[in-house]
Design a protein around this motif. Structure first.
Motif, PDB file in Angstrom:
ATOM      1  N   SER A  37      50.706 103.650  22.074  1.00 62.12           N
ATOM      2  CA  SER A  37      50.793 102.991  23.225  1.00 62.12           C
ATOM      3  C   SER A  37      49.710 102.759  24.075  1.00 62.12           C
ATOM      4  O   SER A  37      49.128 101.728  24.632  1.00 62.12           O
ATOM      5  CB  SER A  37      52.144 103.122  24.041  1.00 62.12           C
ATOM      6  OG  SER A  37      53.270 102.939  23.139  1.00 62.12           O
ATOM      7  N   ASP A  51      51.463 104.599  34.206  1.00 65.02           N
ATOM      8  CA  ASP A  51      52.606 105.238  33.774  1.00 65.02           C
ATOM      9  C   ASP A  51      53.634 103.870  33.319  1.00 65.02           C
ATOM     10  O   ASP A  51      54.267 103.959  32.247  1.00 65.02           O
ATOM     11  CB  ASP A  51      53.398 106.131  34.619  1.00 65.02           C
ATOM     12  CG  ASP A  51      52.806 107.336  34.712  1.00 65.02           C
ATOM     13  OD1 ASP A  51      51.891 107.625  34.039  1.00 65.02           O
ATOM     14  OD2 ASP A  51      52.832 108.101  35.697  1.00 65.02           O
ATOM     15  N   GLY A  52      53.748 103.185  34.226  1.00 65.79           N
ATOM     16  CA  GLY A  52      54.847 101.893  34.085  1.00 65.79           C
ATOM     17  C   GLY A  52      54.088 100.967  32.991  1.00 65.79           C
ATOM     18  O   GLY A  52      54.935 100.632  31.974  1.00 65.79           O
ATOM     19  N   ARG A  54      52.234 101.962  30.590  1.00 68.95           N
ATOM     20  CA  ARG A  54      52.509 102.588  29.281  1.00 68.95           C
ATOM     21  C   ARG A  54      53.900 102.606  28.716  1.00 68.95           C
ATOM     22  O   ARG A  54      54.087 102.078  27.342  1.00 68.95           O
ATOM     23  CB  ARG A  54      52.076 104.052  29.358  1.00 68.95           C
ATOM     24  CG  ARG A  54      52.363 104.985  28.007  1.00 68.95           C
ATOM     25  CD  ARG A  54      52.016 106.276  28.306  1.00 68.95           C
ATOM     26  NE  ARG A  54      50.535 106.623  28.901  1.00 68.95           N
ATOM     27  CZ  ARG A  54      50.288 106.813  29.987  1.00 68.95           C
ATOM     28  NH1 ARG A  54      51.379 106.815  30.742  1.00 68.95           N
ATOM     29  NH2 ARG A  54      48.911 107.134  30.556  1.00 68.95           N
ATOM     30  N   ARG A  55      54.907 102.639  29.327  1.00 65.98           N
ATOM     31  CA  ARG A  55      56.188 102.348  29.271  1.00 65.98           C
ATOM     32  C   ARG A  55      56.504 100.947  28.641  1.00 65.98           C
ATOM     33  O   ARG A  55      57.149 100.935  27.608  1.00 65.98           O
ATOM     34  CB  ARG A  55      57.300 102.804  30.298  1.00 65.98           C
ATOM     35  CG  ARG A  55      58.444 102.848  30.147  1.00 65.98           C
ATOM     36  CD  ARG A  55      59.536 103.336  31.088  1.00 65.98           C
ATOM     37  NE  ARG A  55      60.860 103.294  30.876  1.00 65.98           N
ATOM     38  CZ  ARG A  55      61.824 102.812  31.672  1.00 65.98           C
ATOM     39  NH1 ARG A  55      61.274 102.597  32.890  1.00 65.98           N
ATOM     40  NH2 ARG A  55      62.936 102.571  31.430  1.00 65.98           N
ATOM     41  N   ASP A  58      54.974 100.520  25.120  1.00 62.37           N
ATOM     42  CA  ASP A  58      55.809 101.141  24.305  1.00 62.37           C
ATOM     43  C   ASP A  58      56.993 100.439  24.070  1.00 62.37           C
ATOM     44  O   ASP A  58      57.207 100.175  22.695  1.00 62.37           O
ATOM     45  CB  ASP A  58      56.075 102.451  24.692  1.00 62.37           C
ATOM     46  CG  ASP A  58      56.755 103.397  23.739  1.00 62.37           C
ATOM     47  OD1 ASP A  58      56.413 103.705  22.675  1.00 62.37           O
ATOM     48  OD2 ASP A  58      57.957 103.550  23.815  1.00 62.37           O
ATOM     49  N   ALA A  59      57.745  99.614  24.987  1.00 60.87           N
ATOM     50  CA  ALA A  59      59.057  98.786  24.655  1.00 60.87           C
ATOM     51  C   ALA A  59      58.465  97.755  23.889  1.00 60.87           C
ATOM     52  O   ALA A  59      59.084  97.102  22.770  1.00 60.87           O
ATOM     53  CB  ALA A  59      59.369  98.506  25.953  1.00 60.87           C
ATOM     54  N   VAL A 165      63.155  96.936  31.678  1.00 57.49           N
ATOM     55  CA  VAL A 165      61.982  97.551  31.755  1.00 57.49           C
ATOM     56  C   VAL A 165      60.908  97.116  32.602  1.00 57.49           C
ATOM     57  O   VAL A 165      60.192  97.610  33.191  1.00 57.49           O
ATOM     58  CB  VAL A 165      61.411  98.068  30.100  1.00 57.49           C
ATOM     59  CG1 VAL A 165      60.245  98.850  30.298  1.00 57.49           C
ATOM     60  CG2 VAL A 165      62.663  98.784  29.321  1.00 57.49           C
ATOM     61  N   THR A 169      59.464  99.155  35.908  1.00 55.96           N
ATOM     62  CA  THR A 169      58.073  99.556  35.640  1.00 55.96           C
ATOM     63  C   THR A 169      57.096  98.597  36.572  1.00 55.96           C
ATOM     64  O   THR A 169      56.033  99.084  36.735  1.00 55.96           O
ATOM     65  CB  THR A 169      57.468  99.345  34.254  1.00 55.96           C
ATOM     66  OG1 THR A 169      57.622  98.223  33.783  1.00 55.96           O
ATOM     67  CG2 THR A 169      58.079 100.502  33.242  1.00 55.96           C
TER      68      THR A 169
END
Length: 259
Positions: A37, A51-52, A54-55, A58-59, A165, A169
């Protein structure tokens, strides 16, 4: 007059003892230290995600990997069964069909949002723009891209989760909000619920992350590539293409007989 203009890419460069990716040493800075990601965001946006982001990335990469025995993976299985020495052709046959009807509508939904989103943040202006989008599509008898789903008419659970998400995020922004307004306007226009589908959510979220609308389909293509490879793997272990071919031939004979 000679053209001595250099052809240079900012994405990568191989050297004698290293490979550079966006200015980072592939083996020293990236491999074993970042996630896929991270790499996806770095390549598409040009920097590492927070961080947000990245998450969220990934989703987006995960959400469209698999959706059952849909046409794209059937195509991959059939292609592999006739050319098992060319798995890349089978994967390509799956991805080539990503368009306005299936898998690729995130691109067209995002284009619609970019074109119609007003510069004003006024609720009345946003609502008027959303209504205008719906009316224009209805007048031309065109389907609204990124809205509604045949399998999930009450709401695409994948879109619901992506928006959750996005809110968690901090990615959820003006484009996500505008898509929701268009869905509400469509519900009024057509007299039935028309919630966003997964590709609509991908398009809106990718725009809110700063990607151009032309790249929003990337997440569908990357994710479904993995899905196609997995279906080919299953085809190797448990061949189904012959049964699919038999079913097609049976239907063709049925139609040909005029029954």
């Amino acid at each position: 007059m000679s053209n001595d203009k250099k052809i240079v890419t900012g994405l990568g460069k191989p050297e004698l003892h290293r490979v550079l990716i966006r200015g980072y040493d592939l083996t020293k800075d990236l491999v074993g230290k970042i996630t896929f990601s991270d790499m996806t965001y770095l390549m598409l946006v040009g920097r590492f995600p927070n961080d947000g982001e990245r998450r969220m990335t990934d989703a987006l990469l995960t959400i469209l990997v698999e959706h059952g025995m849909v046409s794209s993976v059937v195509s991959a299985r059939l292609c592999y069964s006739t050319a098992p020495e060319a798995m890349q052709a089978a994967v390509a046959s799956s991805i080539l069909g990503a368009g306005s009807v299936h898998l690729g509508s995130s691109e067209w939904s995002a284009k619609m949002l970019v074109k119609a989103l007003p510069t004003s943040d006024s609720a009345s202006d946003l609502e008027a723009a959303a209504i205008s989008v719906v009316e224009q599509h209805a007048k031309k008898n065109k389907r609204l891209p990124g809205i509604g789903h045949r399998t999930h008419p009450e709401g695409d659970p994948r879109a619901v989760r992506l928006f959750e998400v996005a809110r968690e995020t901090g990615v959820y922004g003006r484009y996500c909000d505008f898509l929701q307004r268009i869905c509400k306007a469509a519900e009024v226009q057509f007299g039935r619920p028309l919630p966003p589908n997964v590709t609509g959510a991908i398009g809106a979220i990718a725009l809110d992350m700063g990607l151009p609308w032309q790249l929003t389909k990337a997440f569908a293509l990357i994710g479904r590539t993995l899905g196609a490879v997995a279906h080919i793997g299953e085809e190797i272990r448990n061949p189904m293409a012959q049964n699919i071919n038999s079913a097609i031939k049976s239907q063709m004979a049925y139609d040909f007989d005029g029954k």
